[in-house]
Structures are given as structure tokens and as C-alpha cells.
Design a protein around this motif. Structure first.
Motif, mmCIF file in Angstrom:
data_model
loop_
_atom_site.group_PDB
_atom_site.id
_atom_site.type_symbol
_atom_site.label_atom_id
_atom_site.label_comp_id
_atom_site.label_asym_id
_atom_site.label_seq_id
_atom_site.Cartn_x
_atom_site.Cartn_y
_atom_site.Cartn_z
ATOM 1 N N UNK A 38 0.721 -1.372 -0.063
ATOM 2 C CA UNK A 38 -0.156 -0.441 -0.489
ATOM 3 C C UNK A 38 0.359 1.915 -0.017
ATOM 4 N N UNK A 39 0.297 2.106 -0.554
ATOM 5 C CA UNK A 39 1.158 3.609 -0.522
ATOM 6 C C UNK A 39 0.164 4.789 -0.207
ATOM 7 N N UNK A 40 1.023 5.312 0.823
ATOM 8 C CA UNK A 40 0.062 7.140 1.039
ATOM 9 C C UNK A 40 0.986 7.963 0.391
ATOM 10 N N UNK A 41 0.990 8.919 0.867
ATOM 11 C CA UNK A 41 1.236 9.943 -0.403
ATOM 12 C C UNK A 41 0.921 10.946 0.782
ATOM 13 N N UNK A 42 1.917 12.359 0.097
ATOM 14 C CA UNK A 42 2.041 13.748 1.292
ATOM 15 C C UNK A 42 0.339 14.374 0.876
ATOM 16 N N UNK A 43 -0.261 13.958 -0.359
ATOM 17 C CA UNK A 43 -1.435 15.250 -0.854
ATOM 18 C C UNK A 43 -2.468 13.946 -0.856
ATOM 19 N N UNK A 44 -3.065 12.781 -0.386
ATOM 20 C CA UNK A 44 -4.099 11.917 0.148
ATOM 21 C C UNK A 44 -4.113 11.466 -1.507
ATOM 22 N N UNK A 45 -4.519 11.884 -2.249
ATOM 23 C CA UNK A 45 -4.491 11.018 -4.101
ATOM 24 C C UNK A 45 -6.118 10.915 -3.944
ATOM 25 N N UNK A 46 -6.650 11.574 -3.222
ATOM 26 C CA UNK A 46 -7.854 11.981 -3.430
ATOM 27 C C UNK A 46 -9.214 11.716 -4.745
ATOM 28 N N UNK A 47 -10.459 10.945 -4.990
ATOM 29 C CA UNK A 47 -11.154 11.658 -6.158
ATOM 30 C C UNK A 47 -11.674 12.536 -4.806
ATOM 31 N N UNK A 48 -11.690 13.795 -5.154
ATOM 32 C CA UNK A 48 -12.407 15.120 -4.032
ATOM 33 C C UNK A 48 -13.833 14.980 -3.914
ATOM 34 N N UNK A 49 -14.336 14.833 -5.810
ATOM 35 C CA UNK A 49 -15.448 15.634 -5.246
ATOM 36 C C UNK A 49 -16.493 14.181 -5.370
ATOM 37 N N UNK A 50 -15.874 12.322 -5.487
ATOM 38 C CA UNK A 50 -16.230 11.666 -4.592
ATOM 39 C C UNK A 50 -16.790 11.130 -2.973
ATOM 40 N N UNK A 51 -17.386 10.357 -2.773
ATOM 41 C CA UNK A 51 -17.894 9.891 -1.980
ATOM 42 C C UNK A 51 -16.942 9.733 -1.753
#
Ligand SMILES: Nc1ncnc2c1ncn2[C@@H]1O[C@H](COP(=O)(O)OP(=O)(O)OP(=O)(O)O)[C@@H](O)[C@H]1O
Length: 253
Positions: A87-100
Motif C-alpha cells: 500500500x502507498x500513502x502520499x503527502x497529498x492523499x490522492x483522493x478523488x475530491x468530488x467522490x464519496x
């Protein structure tokens, strides 16, 4: 006989295409279940080191073993299988902001589905249940239906951790996971990583700039400078002065 290390670097070098040296003769044996913190000045090679382990970066020469297998030439299915375990975790989270939150976490399973299914959001009941368990594991279940961009930075990072838990990783790589967070949320994220390490026996490798956090959470600290390991101690032997030295710049000395 000592248990085989989960990660082993043998004389690993990495030179970028433009000639920049990323890693220089790295020899490192990381036992299963260790919480390893990597420190060093900006540009020391911390991200490069982490990214060679899941082959986001290839190495130039040397040997790199994960769970006993030499991975530096992996392609196709072998590479995909390797990446699922890490698993990899990044500084800027890399989430899809507009998604749940739920969809973000489910996207951790995308590698397991043919593309058309994940595009249509056709996740199985067992995966949706797994997403619930992953979010509960990081104390974020109450945000299941929230939009990712409604959450604080620390909450977003915990969602990112829940997303990687969907892969059942043996190893978690965290590249400056708290660099964008305030001290309070920093603690929740570091505590989450520590509990995955201690309770679920995951091997965790974290790049950090903060020496005090490194001392608080690590089992072992390694220091990098110009692509080389210049420091490697178990936490009980770590001295403040050694760490300060790693952070000394040419101009200081
Ligand atoms: N894609 C790339 N191409 C060329 N050089 C690169 C590339 N990525 C990193 N480097 C260089 O490799 C060296 C190590 O960079 P790396 O990002 O691994 O350091 P770091 O310790 O993680 O730094 P930071 O704390 O700033 O993230 C630096 O000199 C950097 O400029």
C-alpha cells in the motif's frame, strides 16, 4: 535461523535518465513487522528509496527482494501482484475530491476488476463490506457517504489509508504522510499507521522530515544523504546529536 527479511536491498543503485543519482549502493535488510522511518534533507533520496520497493521507480543495478523474490525485473502479472501487496500513502492523499469516501475506498479494489466493471461502480457486496471494515479500522466509518473534500486533511489521509487496506497489503509505504497536516491530525494519522503495524503486523516504512516524530514512532531510523544510507540505528540507540548531524547542510559545517 533468523526470519527472512520482507525487504532486502543489495547494492542497489538508481540513476535517473538525466544522470541524477537517486540511490547509491543501498544495502538494507528490513525485517517483517518493522516500523522504519527514513529521514534526510530534501533531495536525499527518501522518495526514490520508497518508490523502488513497489517499482514506481526501476533500479539501475543491484538486487531488490520483496518477501524473498527478486523484483527488479518484474513485468505484467508479477508486477501487479507485487503492487497489491504494497500500500502507498502520499503527502497529498490522492483522493478523488468530488467522490464519496465510500467510492474512494472501493477504488482500492480496482486492480482486482476488469475496467468496465469498476467504471460502472459494480463492486461486489463483499467489497462494499470490506470498505466498511477498512473505514472502521481507521475510525472513519461515520464519513462513509461524505464527499472527500468535506473532510479535514487528517481525515482524508485516514481515508487514503483505508483505501490501501482494501488490497490487504503486507507493506505500507508512506511518503511524507503528514507533511500537509497540523500537529493534532498528524497524531491521528501516525497513530493509525502505528496500530496497523502493531496490531495487524504490517511492515511500515515512513519518510519523515520531523526528527521528533521519527523518534516517537520508529522501531528503527535510517538517514539518507545524497542517495546513501549514512545512518542506521534501532530506536534504543538513536541519539539526538546523530539526527541533527543528518540534517546539517554543507553551509552549516
Ligand atoms: N524523476 C526524476 N528525474 C530526475 N531526478 C529526479 C527525479 N526524481 C527525483 N530526482 C532527484 O533525485 C534526488 C533524490 O530525490 P528524492 O525525491 O528521492 O528525495 P527526497 O529525499 O524524497 O526529497 P524530499 O524530501 O524533497 O521529497 C534529488 O536530487 C532529486 O532532484
Amino acid at each position: 535461523m533468523a526470519e527472512e527479511p520482507i525487504i532486502l536491498f543489495e547494492h542497489v543503485n538508481k540513476t535517473y535518465k538525466n544522470g541524477t543519482i537517486g540511490l547509491k549502493d543501498i544495502n538494507l535488510s528490513i525485517p517483517k513487522g518493522q516500523f522504519l522511518v527514513v529521514v534526510g534533507l530534501s533531495g536525499a533520496g527518501k522518495s526514490t528509496l520508497l518508490r523502488t520497493i513497489n517499482r514506481m521507480h526501476g533500479i539501475t543495478d543491484g538486487k531488490l527482494y520483496v518477501d524473498g523474490d527478486e523484483i527488479s525485473q518484474y513485468k505484467g502479472k508479477a508486477l501487479r501482484t507485487l503492487r497489491r501487496q504494497i500500500g502507498m500513502i502520499f503527502q497529498n492523499f490522492n483522493l478523488v475530491n468530488r467522490s464519496s469516501v465510500q467510492k474512494n475506498v472501493l477504488s482500492g479494489r480496482v486492480g482486482y476488476y476488469p475496467a468496465w466493471k469498476s467504471i460502472l461502480g459494480l463492486f461486489s457486496k463483499s467489497d462494499r463490506d470490506k470498505a466498511v471494515r477498512s473505514l472502521r479500522r481507521v475510525n472513519m466509518l461515520e464519513k462513509l457517504y461524505a464527499r472527500a473534500d468535506e473532510l479535514s486533511g487528517g481525515q482524508q489521509q485516514r481515508v487514503a489509508i483505508a483505501r490501501t487496506l482494501m488490497q490487504d497489503p503486507k507493506i505500507i509505504l508512506a511518503d511524507e504522510p503528514i507533511a500537509s497536516l497540523d500537529p493534532k491530525t498528524t497524531k491521528t494519522v501516525m497513530d493509525t499507521l502505528k496500530s496497523l503495524n502493531q496490531e495487524d503486523e504490517m511492515t511500515v516504512i515512513v519518510n519523515l522530515h520531523s526528527v521528533s516524530l521519527a523518534r516517537e514512532y520508529a522501531d528503527r531510523i535510517i538517514g539518507l544523504r545524497a542517495g546513501e544510507v549514512v545512518y542506521d540505528q534501532m530506536i534504543e540507540n538513536v541519539k539526538e546529536a546523530d539526527l541533527n548531524q543528518i540534517y546539517q547542510t554543507e553551509e552549516d559545517s
